[in-house]
Design an enzyme around this catalytic site. Structure first.
Site, short mmCIF file in Angstrom:
data_model
loop_
_atom_site.label_atom_id
_atom_site.label_comp_id
_atom_site.label_asym_id
_atom_site.label_seq_id
_atom_site.Cartn_x
_atom_site.Cartn_y
_atom_site.Cartn_z
N TYR A 1 0.83 -1.21 0.00
CA TYR A 1 0.00 0.00 0.00
C TYR A 1 0.86 1.26 0.00
O TYR A 1 0.47 2.28 -0.58
CB TYR A 1 -0.96 -0.01 1.19
CG TYR A 1 -2.14 -0.92 0.97
CD1 TYR A 1 -3.28 -0.48 0.31
CD2 TYR A 1 -2.12 -2.24 1.41
CE1 TYR A 1 -4.37 -1.31 0.10
CE2 TYR A 1 -3.20 -3.09 1.21
CZ TYR A 1 -4.32 -2.62 0.55
OH TYR A 1 -5.39 -3.46 0.34
N GLU B 1 -8.12 -7.35 5.30
CA GLU B 1 -7.28 -8.41 4.72
C GLU B 1 -6.54 -9.18 5.80
O GLU B 1 -6.38 -10.41 5.69
CB GLU B 1 -6.32 -7.80 3.70
CG GLU B 1 -7.05 -7.35 2.43
CD GLU B 1 -6.33 -6.25 1.67
OE1 GLU B 1 -5.10 -6.10 1.86
OE2 GLU B 1 -6.99 -5.53 0.90
N TYR C 1 -10.96 -18.04 -10.07
CA TYR C 1 -12.02 -18.91 -10.60
C TYR C 1 -12.92 -19.37 -9.46
O TYR C 1 -12.43 -19.80 -8.41
CB TYR C 1 -11.42 -20.12 -11.31
CG TYR C 1 -10.57 -19.76 -12.51
CD1 TYR C 1 -11.16 -19.30 -13.69
CD2 TYR C 1 -9.19 -19.85 -12.45
CE1 TYR C 1 -10.38 -18.95 -14.78
CE2 TYR C 1 -8.40 -19.50 -13.54
CZ TYR C 1 -9.00 -19.05 -14.70
OH TYR C 1 -8.23 -18.69 -15.79
#
Length: 395
Positions: free
Chosen positions: A98, A140, A205
């Site tokens: 970040y 996170e 996916y």
């Protein structure tokens, strides 16, 4: 959340910054990748960069976050932040990255806006950035702590199934012989592959099998764009991955999940390869014997292009109160309704919670129809494959 002084400055400068975000994000990525080429090679999706969709998504998320801070100073946009954080966690984004993003983003802002970026303006937008960044870092961190298989893990392909001309299912088991942790129906994993040029590209996916299965299953649609990077991973998987191949998978992430759905009427709407998370949700609902109405909606090019159709129908058939509605643009006779998804004649129970996955125009159209039928906007949830352009295209 935002200080009063910064809020005043952001409110005054948001139109100018917002109007320039496209150019700012373009220069940001150019500077970032010039300084850190490994990020483009091994972390960022080269296809999304080539198409410009990642720039649009970043611009949209910054504008949406700043607008929310001004309109709702006492509330965080948790839905927006949660969706981004899940994507980041599946990629393995770290707190240190970040600061790197901050450096190059603010260099791009100054480069584009020039003298308009006074110390006061810089300080206000710096506050916006770190409010967003620190919120994402915290979410996170929690996601990493909750993951039952942190980091990437090697998985062996034990079965490859051709679903349609462009969709292949891979069933996998851990190479280390360890357990297969469960996941929440609707979640996805990141798959990292090494391409011929040495890049280790990552794609996400959806898990298309039952959450309690002893194997992990993904179904991959080939993106037919051999001339560029957009389909480089899907084409690699289709062309090179066979039984015995090993893939690196992340832990499952994703916020399009069936939360507290017991007893609620549900509508699961998908189009194309957006069917994959819906199959997992239907498997969970069938296993639980979900008693309330479940409306299954799917649109595709043709019956032959409808991946996992047998599973779609079989899981729905196990539910005590399910209705199935398929639409096909071609060859619909006897297999479904012709044309695009149209909910005009579909009964939607009061209190329905809806879950959508597919191309953005499809989800916008279905969302509009559901709201017209009385479904509360807060009860309509969606998943975008690739960069989330919903915010970027608002207004």
């Amino acid at each position: 959340m935002l200080s009063e002084q910064s809020a005043t400055t952001v409110r005054a400068t948001l139109p100018a910054v917002g109007a320039s975000l496209g150019e700012i994000t373009e220069r940001f990525y150019a500077g970032l990748f010039a300084a850190h080429p490994e990020l483009l090679r091994d972390l960022f999706n080269r296809g999304n960069q080539a198409a410009g969709t990642q720039r649009q998504a970043l611009a949209g998320s910054i504008a949406a976050f700043a607008t929310h801070l001004l309109a709702h100073p006492d509330r965080r946009p948790d839905a927006l932040l949660g969706r981004i954080a899940h994507k980041h966690a599946s990629l393995g984004v770290t707190p240190e990255q970040y600061a790197v993003v901050h450096e190059h983003l603010f260099a791009a802002i100054v480069d584009v806006l020039g003298e308009a970026v006074t110390p006061e303006v810089a300080a206000a937008w710096d506050e916006v950035y770190w409010l967003m960044a620190n919120a994402l870092i915290a979410i996170e961190k929690r996601l990493y702590e909750e993951a039952r298989e942190p980091g990437r893990r090697d998985w062996e392909v034990v079965e490859r199934v051709t679903e349609t001309a462009d969709v292949v299912t891979f069933r996998l088991r851990p190479v280390d012989g360890g357990p297969v942790p469960g996941f929440r129906a609707g979640q996805y994993v990141s798959v990292q592959v090494e391409l011929p040029d040495g890049a280790r590209q990552i794609r996400q996916y959806s898990l298309s099998g039952a959450p309690d299965a002893t194997l992990r299953q993904i179904s991959v649609k080939r993106v037919r764009d051999d001339a560029g990077p957009e389909g480089e991973v899907s084409n690699h998987l289709h062309a090179r991955v066979r039984e015995g191949s090993v893939l690196q998978l992340s832990a499952p992430y994703g916020d399009l999940v069936l939360d507290d759905a017991a007893g609620a009427p549900l509508l699961l709407a998908s189009a194309g390869i957006g069917v994959t998370p819906m199959i997992s949700m239907l498997a969970q609902l069938a296993d639980a014997g979900h008693p309330a109405p479940v409306t299954v909606v799917h649109g595709d090019r043709s019956p032959a292009d409808h991946a996992l159709r047998d599973d779609h129908e079989a899981y729905a058939a196990k539910l005590p109160d399910a209705s199935v509605h398929f639409w096909y643009e071609e060859n619909a006779t006897g297999a479904g309704r012709p044309g695009l998804v149209d909910l005009t004649g579909v009964a939607v129970a009061s209190g329905t919670r809806a879950y959508l996955c597919g191309p953005l125009p499809f989800m916008r159209a279905v969302r509009t129809q559901l709201i017209e039928k009385g479904v509360a906007p807060a009860d309509i949830h969606y998943e975008v494959f690739g960069p989330d352009l919903w915010q970027a295209q608002e207004g």
